[in-house]
Design a protein around this motif. Sequence first.
Motif, mmCIF file in Angstrom:
data_model
loop_
_atom_site.group_PDB
_atom_site.id
_atom_site.type_symbol
_atom_site.label_atom_id
_atom_site.label_comp_id
_atom_site.label_asym_id
_atom_site.label_seq_id
_atom_site.Cartn_x
_atom_site.Cartn_y
_atom_site.Cartn_z
ATOM 1 N N GLY A 1 -33.070 5.691 -33.446
ATOM 2 C CA GLY A 1 -33.346 5.750 -34.877
ATOM 3 C C GLY A 1 -33.447 4.351 -35.450
ATOM 4 N N PRO A 2 -33.488 4.267 -36.799
ATOM 5 C CA PRO A 2 -33.736 2.960 -37.432
ATOM 6 C C PRO A 2 -32.742 1.860 -37.050
ATOM 7 C CG PRO A 2 -33.212 4.659 -39.077
ATOM 8 C CD PRO A 2 -33.352 5.352 -37.766
ATOM 9 N N LYS A 3 -31.469 2.238 -36.793
ATOM 10 C CA LYS A 3 -30.489 1.174 -36.521
ATOM 11 C C LYS A 3 -30.309 0.902 -35.028
ATOM 12 C CE LYS A 3 -27.596 1.473 -40.617
ATOM 13 N NZ LYS A 3 -26.231 1.782 -41.008
ATOM 14 N N THR A 4 -31.081 1.604 -34.196
ATOM 15 C CA THR A 4 -30.949 1.348 -32.749
ATOM 16 C C THR A 4 -31.564 -0.028 -32.454
ATOM 17 O OG1 THR A 4 -31.280 3.721 -32.497
ATOM 18 C CG2 THR A 4 -31.327 2.394 -30.483
ATOM 19 N N ASP A 5 -30.817 -0.827 -31.748
ATOM 20 C CA ASP A 5 -31.201 -2.226 -31.504
ATOM 21 C C ASP A 5 -32.463 -2.317 -30.623
ATOM 22 O OD1 ASP A 5 -31.335 -4.864 -30.761
ATOM 23 O OD2 ASP A 5 -29.148 -5.120 -30.626
ATOM 24 N N LYS A 6 -33.555 -2.774 -31.220
ATOM 25 C CA LYS A 6 -34.853 -2.814 -30.506
ATOM 26 C C LYS A 6 -34.805 -3.793 -29.331
ATOM 27 C CE LYS A 6 -36.826 -0.008 -33.492
ATOM 28 N NZ LYS A 6 -35.575 0.387 -34.095
ATOM 29 N N GLN A 7 -34.150 -4.908 -29.520
ATOM 30 C CA GLN A 7 -34.038 -5.924 -28.460
ATOM 31 C C GLN A 7 -33.331 -5.349 -27.242
ATOM 32 O OE1 GLN A 7 -36.287 -8.226 -29.488
ATOM 33 N NE2 GLN A 7 -35.116 -9.376 -27.951
ATOM 34 N N GLU A 8 -32.264 -4.597 -27.549
ATOM 35 C CA GLU A 8 -31.457 -4.008 -26.493
ATOM 36 C C GLU A 8 -32.274 -2.960 -25.735
ATOM 37 O OE1 GLU A 8 -28.943 -5.496 -25.771
ATOM 38 O OE2 GLU A 8 -27.755 -4.087 -24.569
ATOM 39 N N LEU A 9 -33.090 -2.193 -26.479
ATOM 40 C CA LEU A 9 -33.947 -1.178 -25.831
ATOM 41 C C LEU A 9 -34.939 -1.850 -24.874
ATOM 42 C CD1 LEU A 9 -34.680 1.210 -28.854
ATOM 43 C CD2 LEU A 9 -33.255 1.684 -26.848
ATOM 44 N N LYS A 10 -35.430 -3.001 -25.303
ATOM 45 C CA LYS A 10 -36.387 -3.754 -24.496
ATOM 46 C C LYS A 10 -35.735 -4.176 -23.182
ATOM 47 C CE LYS A 10 -39.981 -6.835 -26.101
ATOM 48 N NZ LYS A 10 -40.199 -7.946 -26.998
ATOM 49 N N ARG A 11 -34.497 -4.645 -23.330
ATOM 50 C CA ARG A 11 -33.763 -5.113 -22.145
ATOM 51 C C ARG A 11 -33.515 -3.951 -21.175
ATOM 52 N NH1 ARG A 11 -28.638 -5.856 -20.288
ATOM 53 N NH2 ARG A 11 -27.676 -4.624 -21.949
ATOM 54 N N ILE A 12 -33.173 -2.778 -21.756
ATOM 55 C CA ILE A 12 -32.911 -1.598 -20.913
ATOM 56 C C ILE A 12 -34.193 -1.202 -20.157
ATOM 57 C CG2 ILE A 12 -32.296 0.861 -20.965
ATOM 58 C CD1 ILE A 12 -30.536 0.197 -23.428
ATOM 59 N N GLN B 1 -36.721 -2.996 -19.400
ATOM 60 C CA GLN B 1 -37.014 -4.003 -18.370
ATOM 61 C C GLN B 1 -36.232 -3.704 -17.087
ATOM 62 O OE1 GLN B 1 -39.124 -6.677 -19.241
ATOM 63 N NE2 GLN B 1 -39.199 -6.839 -17.002
ATOM 64 N N ALA B 2 -34.957 -3.395 -17.262
ATOM 65 C CA ALA B 2 -34.108 -3.117 -16.091
ATOM 66 C C ALA B 2 -34.591 -1.862 -15.376
ATOM 67 C CB ALA B 2 -32.666 -2.955 -16.544
ATOM 68 N N LEU B 3 -34.959 -0.847 -16.162
ATOM 69 C CA LEU B 3 -35.389 0.416 -15.555
ATOM 70 C C LEU B 3 -36.707 0.236 -14.796
ATOM 71 C CD1 LEU B 3 -34.446 3.032 -18.314
ATOM 72 C CD2 LEU B 3 -33.110 2.209 -16.379
ATOM 73 N N GLN B 4 -37.581 -0.606 -15.363
ATOM 74 C CA GLN B 4 -38.851 -0.865 -14.672
ATOM 75 C C GLN B 4 -38.598 -1.505 -13.309
ATOM 76 O OE1 GLN B 4 -40.828 -2.857 -17.800
ATOM 77 N NE2 GLN B 4 -42.184 -1.129 -18.223
ATOM 78 N N ASN B 5 -37.540 -2.325 -13.252
ATOM 79 C CA ASN B 5 -37.182 -2.971 -11.982
ATOM 80 C C ASN B 5 -36.304 -2.067 -11.114
ATOM 81 O OD1 ASN B 5 -38.535 -5.189 -12.883
ATOM 82 N ND2 ASN B 5 -36.682 -6.186 -13.676
#
Length: 495
Positions: free
Chosen positions: A72-83, A85-89
């Motif tokens: 939702g609106p307060k979910t940290d976008k940067q953190e989602l990006k990092r997650i 990235q890890a999942l792609q790897n």
Amino acid sequence: MQHHLNIQDNSSLQLIYEKLVQKISDTVMITEAENIEAPDGPKILYVNDAFTKMSGYSSTEVIGKTPRILQGPKTDKQELKRIKQALQNFESVKSTLINYSKQGEEYYVELEIIPVAFEDKQEKYFISIERDITQQKLFQEAIIKTHELNKKLFESSPDCLKLLDKEGNLEHMNVNGCNLMEIDDFNFVKHKKWTDLWPQEAKPAVQTAVDKAMNGENHHFQAFCPTAKGTAKWWDVLVCPVLNDANEVFEIISSSRDITNYKLEEQRKTDFLKMVSHEVRTPITSIKGYVQLLQMELKANNSPSPSINFALERIDNQINRINKLINEILDVSRLETGNMVFNKEIFSLNKLLQETVADLSLTNSSRKIIILQNDVCQIDGDKNKIEQVFINLINNAIKFSPENAIIEISCKIENKQVCVSIKDYGIGIKETDKENLFKLFYRVEETAKNYKGFGIGLYLVKEIMNLHNGDITIESEYGKGSKFILQFPIYHEIS
Ligand code: ADP
């Protein structure tokens, strides 16, 4: 040592794991490990009961959907990006995020996503395990908020606030404090012993306050301390312990208020009183001299004129009253400026009491002053000042009790102390007045117009007693009488 579950049947084991995952209190979500980039992927394949409880979504509602429905609106976008990235790897990842329930409520989760792959089947999944940490987070936020509020209060105080460590070293000072103390860079005084920053005369008071705070007590004192740039300043200082959860002192907070202007004002008043008293004393001494000369002349010339004699006696009495007042005012100014001189000696307190009572009985024949008990004892003190204490208290007992009333006096040795009590059967003192009587210029309003006085005597008595490490207390019943009790440290007991 590792313990293994000894179940041979694989299907039984699978059943046990399934039940475990279904009922565990952490949420478990299994998704496919594909379509990570797609807006509707990866798809949810399984959620356990705890997921339903936490998110509000039933398993049928979420299976086939993407976990993004929880964002939702307060979910940290940067953190989602990092997650992502890890999942792609295809790496495991841990994070803390804000999720949203089906009803739109926010909750904090601590999550770990673990990639799993079955070599033979070429199947890949992500297992996401989440734990609700909302309560923990809210608590942390509340602590941070309280901390920020305290910090704001600390910084915005107009007084000089300081934090000291348990050893009494300066750790922090608010900006206003630095300004008041004219400190350009706090680092110059940081970690220094606070007591060391005070002038020699103030050090004992400061050390007492620090010791008391370390003992868990608040302490208050007033002292002089120039600023870092040498500006003369007086401070009213409160020192308090800061306790941790275990009720142990872990820091000391000190608040110093600049009272220089107030002190200067007081000083001006005392100086003025001192100056006036000195100015009045000279002509009064001269008048007294002339009165005595006239009295002697009249006596020598044998001209007994009762009215002139009476008038001269009255003048002499009035002069004595003015002299007493002037001396008291001078004593007040000496006490306030710390210039009171004490000539200490070891003397017999019981003897002094007896002599004082004898003198006062002579001049006050309308009262019966009785000594009930007079234990032999010696104290180390200023005889004249202690005589002044006795005179003030006995004169008050005379003044505030009716003619022919009895005044009872006793001097007793109790618990290695001398207790002198002066008891009258006069007007008495109300409970509400008791604590104020020792204040300078305090007089009981109700009776002030009926009895002459200035409210200085008891103030002097209290100060003199303090300077002899003694104490004074009052027992009184309004309308029935009062008892003033003096306590002195005994010097030597002669039995
Ligand atoms: P003063 O007697 O000159 O007013 P003191 O400081 O000696 O000043 O006393 C202050 C006040 O305390 C008095 O005005 C009186 O109201 C009260 N007081 C003192 N002694 C007694 C007493 N023995 N009985 C009743 N009131 C007393």
